[in-house]
Design a protein around this motif. Structure first.
Motif, PDB file in Angstrom:
ATOM      1  N   THR A  32      -2.651  26.809 -57.958  1.00  0.00           N
ATOM      2  CA  THR A  32      -3.288  25.490 -57.926  1.00  0.00           C
ATOM      3  C   THR A  32      -3.128  24.744 -59.248  1.00  0.00           C
ATOM      4  OG1 THR A  32      -5.377  26.389 -58.694  1.00  0.00           O
ATOM      5  CG2 THR A  32      -5.078  26.278 -56.322  1.00  0.00           C
ATOM      6  N   GLN A  33      -3.456  23.473 -59.184  1.00  0.00           N
ATOM      7  CA  GLN A  33      -3.524  22.628 -60.377  1.00  0.00           C
ATOM      8  C   GLN A  33      -4.445  21.472 -60.017  1.00  0.00           C
ATOM      9  OE1 GLN A  33      -0.407  19.590 -60.994  1.00  0.00           O
ATOM     10  NE2 GLN A  33       0.091  20.676 -62.867  1.00  0.00           N
ATOM     11  N   SER A  34      -5.337  21.092 -60.931  1.00  0.00           N
ATOM     12  CA  SER A  34      -6.109  19.870 -60.690  1.00  0.00           C
ATOM     13  C   SER A  34      -6.167  19.073 -61.979  1.00  0.00           C
ATOM     14  CB  SER A  34      -7.528  20.196 -60.219  1.00  0.00           C
ATOM     15  OG  SER A  34      -8.323  20.628 -61.302  1.00  0.00           O
ATOM     16  N   PHE A  35      -6.311  17.786 -61.850  1.00  0.00           N
ATOM     17  CA  PHE A  35      -6.434  16.945 -63.047  1.00  0.00           C
ATOM     18  C   PHE A  35      -6.921  15.561 -62.657  1.00  0.00           C
ATOM     19  CE2 PHE A  35      -2.495  14.430 -62.565  1.00  0.00           C
ATOM     20  CZ  PHE A  35      -1.849  15.196 -61.614  1.00  0.00           C
ATOM     21  N   PRO A  36      -7.520  14.860 -63.607  1.00  0.00           N
ATOM     22  CA  PRO A  36      -7.998  13.500 -63.325  1.00  0.00           C
ATOM     23  C   PRO A  36      -6.875  12.488 -63.465  1.00  0.00           C
ATOM     24  CG  PRO A  36      -8.623  14.146 -65.555  1.00  0.00           C
ATOM     25  CD  PRO A  36      -7.878  15.310 -64.966  1.00  0.00           C
ATOM     26  N   PHE A  38      -5.708   9.511 -65.333  1.00  0.00           N
ATOM     27  CA  PHE A  38      -6.091   9.298 -66.713  1.00  0.00           C
ATOM     28  C   PHE A  38      -6.498   7.853 -66.921  1.00  0.00           C
ATOM     29  CE2 PHE A  38      -2.512  12.456 -66.655  1.00  0.00           C
ATOM     30  CZ  PHE A  38      -3.356  13.511 -66.433  1.00  0.00           C
ATOM     31  N   ARG A  59       4.708  23.581 -60.839  1.00  0.00           N
ATOM     32  CA  ARG A  59       5.423  23.277 -62.087  1.00  0.00           C
ATOM     33  C   ARG A  59       5.304  21.818 -62.496  1.00  0.00           C
ATOM     34  NH1 ARG A  59      11.367  25.803 -61.059  1.00  0.00           N
ATOM     35  NH2 ARG A  59      11.236  24.367 -59.304  1.00  0.00           N
ATOM     36  N   ILE A  60       5.046  20.939 -61.524  1.00  0.00           N
ATOM     37  CA  ILE A  60       5.126  19.519 -61.859  1.00  0.00           C
ATOM     38  C   ILE A  60       3.838  19.023 -62.512  1.00  0.00           C
ATOM     39  CG2 ILE A  60       6.840  19.064 -60.086  1.00  0.00           C
ATOM     40  CD1 ILE A  60       4.706  17.775 -58.382  1.00  0.00           C
ATOM     41  N   HIS A  61       3.990  18.028 -63.361  1.00  0.00           N
ATOM     42  CA  HIS A  61       2.854  17.359 -63.994  1.00  0.00           C
ATOM     43  C   HIS A  61       3.044  15.856 -63.805  1.00  0.00           C
ATOM     44  CE1 HIS A  61       2.629  21.281 -66.078  1.00  0.00           C
ATOM     45  NE2 HIS A  61       1.339  21.030 -66.139  1.00  0.00           N
TER      46      HIS A  61
ATOM     47  N   GLU B 136       5.409  23.666 -72.231  1.00  0.00           N
ATOM     48  CA  GLU B 136       5.597  23.078 -70.899  1.00  0.00           C
ATOM     49  C   GLU B 136       4.332  23.077 -70.055  1.00  0.00           C
ATOM     50  OE1 GLU B 136       9.091  24.479 -68.707  1.00  0.00           O
ATOM     51  OE2 GLU B 136       7.996  24.126 -66.839  1.00  0.00           O
ATOM     52  N   ASN B 137       3.448  24.040 -70.268  1.00  0.00           N
ATOM     53  CA  ASN B 137       2.241  24.136 -69.441  1.00  0.00           C
ATOM     54  C   ASN B 137       1.144  24.860 -70.219  1.00  0.00           C
ATOM     55  OD1 ASN B 137       2.949  26.901 -69.276  1.00  0.00           O
ATOM     56  ND2 ASN B 137       4.259  26.463 -67.523  1.00  0.00           N
ATOM     57  N   TYR B 167      -1.611  15.641 -69.552  1.00  0.00           N
ATOM     58  CA  TYR B 167      -0.825  16.432 -68.593  1.00  0.00           C
ATOM     59  C   TYR B 167      -1.052  17.933 -68.778  1.00  0.00           C
ATOM     60  CZ  TYR B 167       1.633  12.195 -67.289  1.00  0.00           C
ATOM     61  OH  TYR B 167       1.934  10.947 -66.821  1.00  0.00           O
ATOM     62  N   ILE B 168      -1.328  18.358 -70.007  1.00  0.00           N
ATOM     63  CA  ILE B 168      -1.684  19.761 -70.227  1.00  0.00           C
ATOM     64  C   ILE B 168      -3.140  19.874 -70.695  1.00  0.00           C
ATOM     65  CG2 ILE B 168      -1.165  21.903 -71.462  1.00  0.00           C
ATOM     66  CD1 ILE B 168       1.733  21.064 -71.580  1.00  0.00           C
ATOM     67  N   ALA B 171      -5.342  19.238 -67.601  1.00  0.00           N
ATOM     68  CA  ALA B 171      -4.987  19.832 -66.302  1.00  0.00           C
ATOM     69  C   ALA B 171      -5.633  21.205 -66.183  1.00  0.00           C
ATOM     70  CB  ALA B 171      -3.475  19.949 -66.173  1.00  0.00           C
ATOM     71  N   GLU B 173      -5.294  24.695 -64.675  1.00  0.00           N
ATOM     72  CA  GLU B 173      -4.196  25.514 -64.150  1.00  0.00           C
ATOM     73  C   GLU B 173      -4.566  26.990 -64.270  1.00  0.00           C
ATOM     74  OE1 GLU B 173      -0.401  22.658 -65.208  1.00  0.00           O
ATOM     75  OE2 GLU B 173      -0.729  24.354 -66.506  1.00  0.00           O
ATOM     76  N   SER B 268       5.880  19.035 -70.925  1.00  0.00           N
ATOM     77  CA  SER B 268       5.508  19.195 -69.519  1.00  0.00           C
ATOM     78  C   SER B 268       6.476  18.516 -68.560  1.00  0.00           C
ATOM     79  CB  SER B 268       4.089  18.668 -69.289  1.00  0.00           C
ATOM     80  OG  SER B 268       4.051  17.270 -69.490  1.00  0.00           O
ATOM     81  N   GLY B 271       8.833  20.712 -66.352  1.00  0.00           N
ATOM     82  CA  GLY B 271       8.468  21.250 -65.037  1.00  0.00           C
ATOM     83  C   GLY B 271       8.970  20.315 -63.943  1.00  0.00           C
TER      84      GLY B 271
END
Lengths: 177, 380
Positions: A32-36, A38, A59-61, B136-137, B167-168, B171, B173, B268, B271
């Protein structure tokens, strides 16, 4: 990969909700990945938060532009935001509203509704719907086991508050249609 | 090591704590990150020996300089404008050969005011004599913290661990965070031969006449170049103990070995580039990625070898050198110049400034342009 976009207003806890989603989906064995999104943090301003759930590491951001699942914490956003923008074919929209499915005017996708505000007021005494709506997510998508969600809630909150949130989640789970 | 799902800043803060720094000095306000906030929580809980709340980032770096000169393992955290305010002391830390580790949540510089991510805060300090890692992460960012201490303390050079702002840093993760005991096996205690000591007084960072000043700079430059090998060793040693490595520690080659055209970048966005390369590979396209992890010292030879025989190369960066070729592209250009015979066409792409979202689709578009083999300069 399943991409989730949550629409809320500043202060409604969308960021916490997607984090709880990521934590509980991870506990259920997913990556998983979560984020606001921005933005500037202003109470009441329209905000977005995102979650990705996959069988392999994410892998993607980048922001979510083509969601599989859209969640709307505050139905007043429907008048100012195209919440279904970019929704994938076969995607779902889950809206916190007292209105009927046909009355909220969302075009495209499969629409689910739940009165999460009513449920939150009943259990929490306050119209804070971010956790309750996760019950609706669990019901509609099947991507997050309800027990994993409840463990994430009990990890994040303590004692009575945790149990009230769990009760709200369970009622939302059972009320979403 | 159990996997857990947490925000990048908190994961990095935990890794910092587990490296057991003696002193943290931070200015706890935007544009700093949750790393500083979490380190303050650790201090309040008795899990960090010393935490100095300073009145500015310039003071944070100055406090780190004093603490490191006294023989302490030190850390500070910054971003964006706060980093810019540090500038004077950033040079002092390197010039005094103090192995401070700084966590950077990379953000844009004013004006106009912007709190979102790009690399300009750290890239603009590239000449200062610090080691700079770009991650990268979240997992790589936290793994790079003990590696940064290891390299810094072995070379007496300060090191930055750079991670993309938001982005990092923001996030959530899944990560695995090594514990104190495991890190102790990897990272020996910091015990510098020369330190401020009332019983054996020394002067540090003193005055140098024209007869000596330049020699300090030359030594710093040569030692920084020599640190490239130490970075490889630190990456290899980490892989042996923890099972995770990041290319050879300086660059990561992703499907670039037999590629005709290659995307080069840091952080990042790589990725996203891996997704774009995989999609092209599925169509039979010979596309590849080379990710630069170590920006200073710059791995010229390793990169030249990785780009040898390619038809075309495009460099994407969230940084600029206004009025000149963009900085990462400039370094890649110098690497390509080392090649004998036919050299790849080189394009420069600048983008993602001030938080502008750069997607997999954008990378695919850049790769399509790189494939054409022309020399382009574009803003994405």
């Amino acid at each position: 990969m399943i991409e989730v976009r949550m629409h809320g207003r500043g202060g409604q806890g969308a960021v916490t909700a997607v984090e709880l989603l990521a934590v509980s989906a991870a506990e259920g064995g997913k990556w998983t990945q979560s984020f606001p999104f921005f933005g500037v943090e202003r109470t009441g301003a329209p905000v977005q938060a995102f979650c990705r759930i996959d069988e392999k590491p994410v892998r993607i951001h980048q922001n979510v532009y083509e969601p599989d699942v859209v969640m709307v914490l505050d139905a007043s956003l429907l008048a100012v935001t195209d919440v279904a923008s970019g929704l994938k074919a076969g995607g779902v929209v889950i809206v916190n509203t007292k209105k009927g499915r046909g009355e909220i005017g969302i075009k495209g996708g499969k629409v689910f509704i739940v009165d999460a505000t009513g449920i939150a007021v009943k259990h929490l005494g306050r119209p804070i719907v971010n956790t309750a709506m996760l019950g609706a997510f669990a019901k509609v998508t099947g991507l997050v086991p309800l027990d994993a969600l409840e463990r994430a809630i009990r990890h994040r909150f303590k004692g009575e508050i945790a149990e009230k949130n769990v009760a709200a989640i369970e009622e939302c789970y059972n009320s979403t249609a | 090591m159990a996997r857990k799902t947490v925000e990048g800043s908190f994961a990095v803060a935990e890794a910092v704590r587990n490296c057991e720094p003696d002193v943290a000095a931070c200015y706890p306000i935007t544009p700093s990150t949750h790393v500083a906030e979490e380190l303050a929580n650790y201090y309040a809980d008795g899990e960090l020996k010393e935490y100095i709340t300073t009145e500015s980032e310039l003071s944070s770096m100055s406090a780190c300089i004093g603490a490191s000169a006294a023989g302490s393992r030190t850390v500070t955290v910054t971003s964006g404008q706060g980093f810019a305010l540090m500038h004077e002391a950033v040079y002092c830390a390197a010039g005094m050969r103090l192995p401070i580790v700084m966590i950077v949540g990379n953000r844009a510089l004013s004006a106009p005011l912007n709190i979102w991510g790009d690399w300009q805060d750290a890239v603009t300090e590239r000449d200062s004599g610090w080691i700079q890692f770009y991650c990268e992460n979240s997992q790589e960012a936290l793994d790079t913290v003990p590696q940064a201490y290891k390299v810094a303390e072995a070379t007496l050079l300060p090191a930055m661990v750079c991670m993309d702002g938001f982005y990092i840093t923001h996030a959530v993760e899944p990560v695995e965070i090594p514990g104190k005991e495991e890190i102790r096996k990897y990272l020996p205690p910091f015990n510098p031969k020369v330190r401020l000591d009332p019983d054996n007084p020394v002067s540090m960072g003193e005055y140098a006449l024209p007869s000596h000043y330049q020699q300090f700079r030359q030594d710093l430059h040569e030692d920084l170049l020599a640190a490239e090998k130490i970075v490889r060793d630190a990456n290899g040693g980490y892989a042996a103990q923890f099972g995770r490595s990041y290319g050879d520690g300086t660059i990561e080659e992703y499907k670039s070995g037999d590629a005709d055209y290659v995307f080069v970048s840091m952080g990042s966005i790589c990725g996203n580039a891996k997704e774009a390369v995989d999609a092209l590979r599925a169509k039979g396209e010979k596309a590849g990625l080379v990710r630069i992890r170590l920006f200073r010292p710059f791995p010229y030879d390793a990169l030249a070898k990785a780009l040898s025989g390619k038809k075309s190369v495009g460099v994407f960066e969230k940084s600029y050198d206004l009025g000149a070729l963009a900085p990462l592209c400039s370094d890649v250009s110098a690497s390509i110049a080392l090649l004998k015979g036919d050299r790849p066409a080189l394009s420069s792409f600048i983008g993602g400034l001030g938080g502008k979202d750069v997607t997999v689709a954008h990378v695919s578009e850049m790769l399509a342009k790189i494939k054409q083999g022309k020399t382009l300069t574009e803003w994405i």
